[in-house]
Motif scaffolding. Sequence first.
Motif, PDB file in Angstrom:
ATOM      1  N   ARG A  70       0.790  -1.212   0.027  1.00 30.27           N
ATOM      2  CA  ARG A  70      -0.107   0.125  -0.078  1.00 30.27           C
ATOM      3  C   ARG A  70       0.753   1.290  -0.010  1.00 30.27           C
ATOM      4  O   ARG A  70       1.991   1.217   0.375  1.00 30.27           O
ATOM      5  CB  ARG A  70      -0.864  -0.076   1.183  1.00 30.27           C
ATOM      6  CG  ARG A  70      -1.926  -0.931   1.192  1.00 30.27           C
ATOM      7  CD  ARG A  70      -2.941  -0.790   2.260  1.00 30.27           C
ATOM      8  NE  ARG A  70      -3.733   0.487   2.023  1.00 30.27           N
ATOM      9  CZ  ARG A  70      -4.821   1.020   3.015  1.00 30.27           C
ATOM     10  NH1 ARG A  70      -4.647   0.252   4.098  1.00 30.27           N
ATOM     11  NH2 ARG A  70      -5.198   2.072   2.804  1.00 30.27           N
ATOM     12  N   LYS A  71       0.381   2.452  -0.731  1.00 33.31           N
ATOM     13  CA  LYS A  71       1.079   3.479  -0.517  1.00 33.31           C
ATOM     14  C   LYS A  71      -0.081   4.648  -0.376  1.00 33.31           C
ATOM     15  O   LYS A  71      -0.707   4.779  -0.908  1.00 33.31           O
ATOM     16  CB  LYS A  71       1.772   3.619  -1.930  1.00 33.31           C
ATOM     17  CG  LYS A  71       2.350   5.143  -2.077  1.00 33.31           C
ATOM     18  CD  LYS A  71       3.155   4.936  -3.624  1.00 33.31           C
ATOM     19  CE  LYS A  71       3.385   6.342  -3.794  1.00 33.31           C
ATOM     20  NZ  LYS A  71       4.143   6.392  -5.225  1.00 33.31           N
ATOM     21  N   LEU A  72       0.410   5.738   0.585  1.00 31.80           N
ATOM     22  CA  LEU A  72      -0.602   6.820   0.858  1.00 31.80           C
ATOM     23  C   LEU A  72       0.111   8.121   0.684  1.00 31.80           C
ATOM     24  O   LEU A  72       1.673   8.205   1.316  1.00 31.80           O
ATOM     25  CB  LEU A  72      -0.788   6.789   2.405  1.00 31.80           C
ATOM     26  CG  LEU A  72      -1.675   5.395   2.658  1.00 31.80           C
ATOM     27  CD1 LEU A  72      -1.861   5.360   4.024  1.00 31.80           C
ATOM     28  CD2 LEU A  72      -2.959   5.130   1.868  1.00 31.80           C
ATOM     29  N   VAL A  73      -0.054   8.925   0.062  1.00 31.50           N
ATOM     30  CA  VAL A  73       0.760  10.113  -0.112  1.00 31.50           C
ATOM     31  C   VAL A  73      -0.296  11.035   0.319  1.00 31.50           C
ATOM     32  O   VAL A  73      -1.625  11.463   0.272  1.00 31.50           O
ATOM     33  CB  VAL A  73       0.778  10.554  -1.681  1.00 31.50           C
ATOM     34  CG1 VAL A  73       1.543  11.893  -1.911  1.00 31.50           C
ATOM     35  CG2 VAL A  73       1.302   9.167  -2.374  1.00 31.50           C
ATOM     36  N   SER A  74       0.335  11.934   1.348  1.00 36.36           N
ATOM     37  CA  SER A  74      -0.213  13.174   1.983  1.00 36.36           C
ATOM     38  C   SER A  74      -0.742  14.296   0.778  1.00 36.36           C
ATOM     39  O   SER A  74       0.454  14.700   0.243  1.00 36.36           O
ATOM     40  CB  SER A  74       0.731  13.661   3.176  1.00 36.36           C
ATOM     41  OG  SER A  74      -0.068  14.862   3.428  1.00 36.36           O
ATOM     42  N   GLY A  85       5.500  -5.132   1.925  1.00 33.38           N
ATOM     43  CA  GLY A  85       5.393  -6.650   1.969  1.00 33.38           C
ATOM     44  C   GLY A  85       6.688  -7.472   1.970  1.00 33.38           C
ATOM     45  O   GLY A  85       7.424  -7.129   1.090  1.00 33.38           O
ATOM     46  N   LEU A  86       7.073  -8.376   3.033  1.00 32.98           N
ATOM     47  CA  LEU A  86       8.378  -9.072   2.875  1.00 32.98           C
ATOM     48  C   LEU A  86       8.112 -10.529   2.205  1.00 32.98           C
ATOM     49  O   LEU A  86       7.184 -10.999   2.003  1.00 32.98           O
ATOM     50  CB  LEU A  86       8.911  -8.968   4.438  1.00 32.98           C
ATOM     51  CG  LEU A  86       8.921  -7.608   5.125  1.00 32.98           C
ATOM     52  CD1 LEU A  86       9.383  -7.884   6.490  1.00 32.98           C
ATOM     53  CD2 LEU A  86      10.229  -6.645   4.365  1.00 32.98           C
ATOM     54  N   GLN A 344       0.684   1.992  13.029  1.00 30.44           N
ATOM     55  CA  GLN A 344      -0.835   1.742  12.804  1.00 30.44           C
ATOM     56  C   GLN A 344      -1.327   1.297  11.352  1.00 30.44           C
ATOM     57  O   GLN A 344      -2.119   0.404  11.360  1.00 30.44           O
ATOM     58  CB  GLN A 344      -1.491   3.274  13.002  1.00 30.44           C
ATOM     59  CG  GLN A 344      -0.754   3.937  14.235  1.00 30.44           C
ATOM     60  CD  GLN A 344      -1.884   4.741  14.975  1.00 30.44           C
ATOM     61  OE1 GLN A 344      -2.926   4.875  14.887  1.00 30.44           O
ATOM     62  NE2 GLN A 344      -0.924   5.789  15.386  1.00 30.44           N
ATOM     63  N   LEU A 345      -0.771   1.364  10.481  1.00 31.13           N
ATOM     64  CA  LEU A 345      -0.987   1.094   9.080  1.00 31.13           C
ATOM     65  C   LEU A 345      -0.897  -0.722   9.028  1.00 31.13           C
ATOM     66  O   LEU A 345      -1.683  -1.526   8.542  1.00 31.13           O
ATOM     67  CB  LEU A 345      -0.282   1.524   7.920  1.00 31.13           C
ATOM     68  CG  LEU A 345      -0.514   1.358   6.511  1.00 31.13           C
ATOM     69  CD1 LEU A 345      -2.100   1.537   6.474  1.00 31.13           C
ATOM     70  CD2 LEU A 345       0.340   2.047   5.423  1.00 31.13           C
TER      71      LEU A 345
END
Length: 354
Positions: A70-74, A85-86, A344-345
């Motif tokens: 997942r990627k979140l951009v402010s 993910g590993l 938290q994510l």
Amino acid sequence: MTDCSIDLLSLSLPELEDVIVSLGEPKYRAKQIFDGMLRGVAPDGLTTLSKATKEKLAKHTVCFFPRIERKLVSAIDGTVKYLFGLSDGHCVEAVVMKYHHGNTICISSQVGCRMGCRFCASTIGGRVRNLSPSELLGQVIVAQRDTAERIGGIVMMGIGEPLDNYDNVIRFLRLVGDEHGINIGYRHISLSTCGLVDGIRRLSAENLPITLSISLHAADDETRSDIMPINRKWNIESLLRACRDWYAITGRRISFEYTLIRDKNDRPEDAERLAEVLNRALRTRTETMPIHVNLIPVNEVKESGFLHSDKAAVSRFAAILEKRGIRATVRRTLGADINASCGQLRRAHEAEQA
Ligand code: SAH
């Protein structure tokens, strides 16, 4: 992956050269592979290698990069948060922060954490495992490739306690600072610890001129032991003694993290005590160590029940420290809209998977 596979991304260039030569390949191939990995390309994706070479590498070695789950951009400040993910399916978080002077990444050091600090989301499920040197490096490489911007600084302040994963973290620091590698200057790297005194003492002798951050969060042992169990093993006095010795040995400054929790550690008398304890332990007549305290209103984690201090309490706290000669800054919140604090994510993601 078999147990005897060699983890290529955990190696320095000379070590990789030895491996490549031992596989019967010419030495110069190592540099091609090494440079490919720095760009986030595994040997299998290199057009300069023959099929036979790739097959040989696949048989004896492994090269894995964290996957962007997942990627979140402010939208507010461009902060980017990754859920990586590993290879075994576990996840960690990293955050790229954009400052005027360049980009800094905050990386994780373990899957989970066993330190048990009561305000922290990363420790709730305990420690699952340590990250390998290649998983530490992989976070930097993948984020750099994905943002297409150079990362010039690293803070080890994500999930985990870096000094509880000592050997892998040291190997990572040597790799990331290597002039043949990513080549990030040690002065742009900081490591944050909840106070593992034995680790701080070992680190002092490594000749790595990084910045040390100490998560202090309280100025009396009763409060600190209550919110940070590690304080029962190494109390404030022994921690600050290790800090003074760190400064004497390395000459590198230390910054102290102090998370403000309403009615727990944010009263004027807490600020007075903090100033007194720091000044007494770190400023002798012959030595004046620069002391810097970062004040961070606690990020409210549902499980802890702790509330953050209000603005007036934060300014009052900072003013008392300044009056006692201690530089205090209130941490600017980056990525407030994407829940950018670590832990938290990953928790939300694991709850979704369960
Ligand atoms: N284990 C290391 C590094 C990871 S935590 C350490 O303890 O320093 C990075 C920083 O975030 C630490 O200062 C930690 O105490 C702080 N922190 C953790 N949870 C927080 C929360 N809910 N609000 C504010 N700061 C928090």
